[in-house]
Design a protein around this motif. Structure first.
Motif, mmCIF file in Angstrom:
data_model
loop_
_atom_site.group_PDB
_atom_site.id
_atom_site.type_symbol
_atom_site.label_atom_id
_atom_site.label_comp_id
_atom_site.label_asym_id
_atom_site.label_seq_id
_atom_site.Cartn_x
_atom_site.Cartn_y
_atom_site.Cartn_z
ATOM 1 N N ILE A 106 47.625 51.075 27.311
ATOM 2 C CA ILE A 106 47.668 50.673 28.717
ATOM 3 C C ILE A 106 46.341 50.013 29.051
ATOM 4 O O ILE A 106 45.288 50.467 28.601
ATOM 5 C CB ILE A 106 47.887 51.899 29.620
ATOM 6 C CG1 ILE A 106 49.298 52.461 29.434
ATOM 7 C CG2 ILE A 106 47.658 51.550 31.085
ATOM 8 C CD1 ILE A 106 49.526 53.770 30.170
ATOM 9 N N TYR A 107 46.400 48.932 29.832
ATOM 10 C CA TYR A 107 45.193 48.230 30.240
ATOM 11 C C TYR A 107 45.216 47.974 31.742
ATOM 12 O O TYR A 107 46.267 47.687 32.323
ATOM 13 C CB TYR A 107 45.079 46.885 29.522
ATOM 14 C CG TYR A 107 44.932 46.990 28.017
ATOM 15 C CD1 TYR A 107 46.044 46.927 27.188
ATOM 16 C CD2 TYR A 107 43.688 47.184 27.436
ATOM 17 C CE1 TYR A 107 45.918 47.036 25.816
ATOM 18 C CE2 TYR A 107 43.548 47.290 26.061
ATOM 19 C CZ TYR A 107 44.664 47.221 25.255
ATOM 20 O OH TYR A 107 44.528 47.340 23.891
ATOM 21 N N ALA A 108 44.045 48.043 32.361
ATOM 22 C CA ALA A 108 43.911 47.589 33.732
ATOM 23 C C ALA A 108 44.128 46.075 33.764
ATOM 24 O O ALA A 108 43.785 45.364 32.810
ATOM 25 C CB ALA A 108 42.522 47.929 34.263
ATOM 26 N N ASP A 109 44.684 45.585 34.853
ATOM 27 C CA ASP A 109 44.953 44.150 34.958
ATOM 28 C C ASP A 109 43.681 43.327 34.784
ATOM 29 O O ASP A 109 43.720 42.222 34.238
ATOM 30 C CB ASP A 109 45.580 43.837 36.319
ATOM 31 C CG ASP A 109 47.022 44.306 36.418
ATOM 32 O OD1 ASP A 109 47.530 44.417 37.550
ATOM 33 O OD2 ASP A 109 47.640 44.571 35.362
ATOM 34 N N SER A 110 42.557 43.886 35.212
ATOM 35 C CA SER A 110 41.297 43.145 35.174
ATOM 36 C C SER A 110 40.792 42.898 33.756
ATOM 37 O O SER A 110 39.934 42.028 33.546
ATOM 38 C CB SER A 110 40.231 43.893 35.978
ATOM 39 O OG SER A 110 40.059 45.193 35.462
ATOM 40 N N ASP B 248 43.935 55.426 38.582
ATOM 41 C CA ASP B 248 42.556 55.862 38.430
ATOM 42 C C ASP B 248 42.469 57.385 38.504
ATOM 43 O O ASP B 248 41.585 57.988 37.878
ATOM 44 C CB ASP B 248 41.675 55.222 39.514
ATOM 45 C CG ASP B 248 41.471 53.733 39.287
ATOM 46 O OD1 ASP B 248 41.088 53.035 40.246
ATOM 47 O OD2 ASP B 248 41.683 53.267 38.138
ATOM 48 N N SER B 249 43.344 58.008 39.249
ATOM 49 C CA SER B 249 43.315 59.473 39.350
ATOM 50 C C SER B 249 43.642 60.115 38.008
ATOM 51 O O SER B 249 43.145 61.194 37.683
ATOM 52 C CB SER B 249 44.276 59.968 40.426
ATOM 53 O OG SER B 249 45.610 59.650 40.074
ATOM 54 N N GLY C 283 33.382 53.298 42.628
ATOM 55 C CA GLY C 283 33.972 54.498 42.059
ATOM 56 C C GLY C 283 34.430 54.279 40.629
ATOM 57 O O GLY C 283 34.290 53.198 40.063
ATOM 58 N N LEU C 284 34.998 55.338 40.065
ATOM 59 C CA LEU C 284 35.506 55.258 38.711
ATOM 60 C C LEU C 284 36.736 54.362 38.651
ATOM 61 O O LEU C 284 37.594 54.408 39.534
ATOM 62 C CB LEU C 284 35.857 56.654 38.194
ATOM 63 C CG LEU C 284 34.696 57.613 37.980
ATOM 64 C CD1 LEU C 284 35.222 59.000 37.615
ATOM 65 C CD2 LEU C 284 33.767 57.107 36.896
ATOM 66 N N GLU C 285 36.822 53.576 37.580
ATOM 67 C CA GLU C 285 37.965 52.689 37.363
ATOM 68 C C GLU C 285 38.509 52.914 35.963
ATOM 69 O O GLU C 285 37.775 52.822 34.981
ATOM 70 C CB GLU C 285 37.556 51.224 37.519
ATOM 71 C CG GLU C 285 38.694 50.253 37.216
ATOM 72 C CD GLU C 285 38.242 48.795 37.134
ATOM 73 O OE1 GLU C 285 37.020 48.553 37.071
ATOM 74 O OE2 GLU C 285 39.104 47.901 37.143
ATOM 75 N N GLY C 286 39.764 53.217 35.859
ATOM 76 C CA GLY C 286 40.412 53.340 34.560
ATOM 77 C C GLY C 286 40.525 51.973 33.921
ATOM 78 O O GLY C 286 41.011 51.029 34.543
ATOM 79 N N VAL C 287 40.083 51.858 32.661
ATOM 80 C CA VAL C 287 40.083 50.578 31.970
ATOM 81 C C VAL C 287 41.241 50.479 30.979
ATOM 82 O O VAL C 287 41.985 49.504 30.973
ATOM 83 C CB VAL C 287 38.749 50.382 31.224
ATOM 84 C CG1 VAL C 287 38.777 49.105 30.383
ATOM 85 C CG2 VAL C 287 37.586 50.360 32.207
ATOM 86 N N SER C 288 41.373 51.500 30.130
ATOM 87 C CA SER C 288 42.390 51.434 29.089
ATOM 88 C C SER C 288 42.648 52.824 28.536
ATOM 89 O O SER C 288 41.803 53.714 28.639
ATOM 90 C CB SER C 288 41.930 50.505 27.958
ATOM 91 O OG SER C 288 42.939 50.353 26.976
#
Length: 125
Positions: free
Chosen positions: A58-62, A106-107, A43-48
């Motif tokens: 803001i950044y995703a931990d990954s 992600d939402s 699915g979709l993943e928010g990155v930044s």
């Protein structure tokens, strides 16, 4: 309104890419800019995300510590500098814009006002 992501490609692990998000029909200075990715079969993943007013990011931990989001309001363009790329970063990357501040979930990214066509990033040796 159009958002066009570009700059993707094939890169070896440990390499770098810089994605650009060019806007037409809207003034990016009035919007938060986000980057979203979708890996094969996922699915979709928010990155930044970068806020419009104070430039809060803001950044995703990954991707924290490897990716840097920025914006150039004069050029109506957003950027995502990606360093030390890993195979798990392989995905289609989309840029998006929101008229409200950046969020963490992600939402949030899936509900941003505008989203453009993506650019493929493949990390492989």
């Amino acid at each position: 309104v159009q958002l066009q992501a570009s700059g993707g490609g094939l890169v070896q692990p440990g390499g770098s890419l810089r994605l650009s998000c060019a806007a037409s029909g809207l003034t990016l200075a009035n919007y938060a800019i986000g980057w979203i990715r979708q890996a094969p079969g996922k699915g979709l993943e928010g990155v930044s995300c970068i806020d419009r007013a104070d430039g809060r990011t803001i950044y995703a931990d990954s991707v924290k510590g490897r990716f840097t989001i920025s914006r150039d309001n004069a050029k109506n363009t957003g950027y995502l500098q990606m360093n030390n790329l890993k195979p798990e970063d392989t995905a289609i990357y989309y840029c998006a814009a929101a008229s409200y501040p950046c969020g963490y979930s992600d939402s949030y990214y899936s509900r941003m006002n505008f989203r453009g066509e993506g650019t493929q990033v493949t990390v492989s040796s």
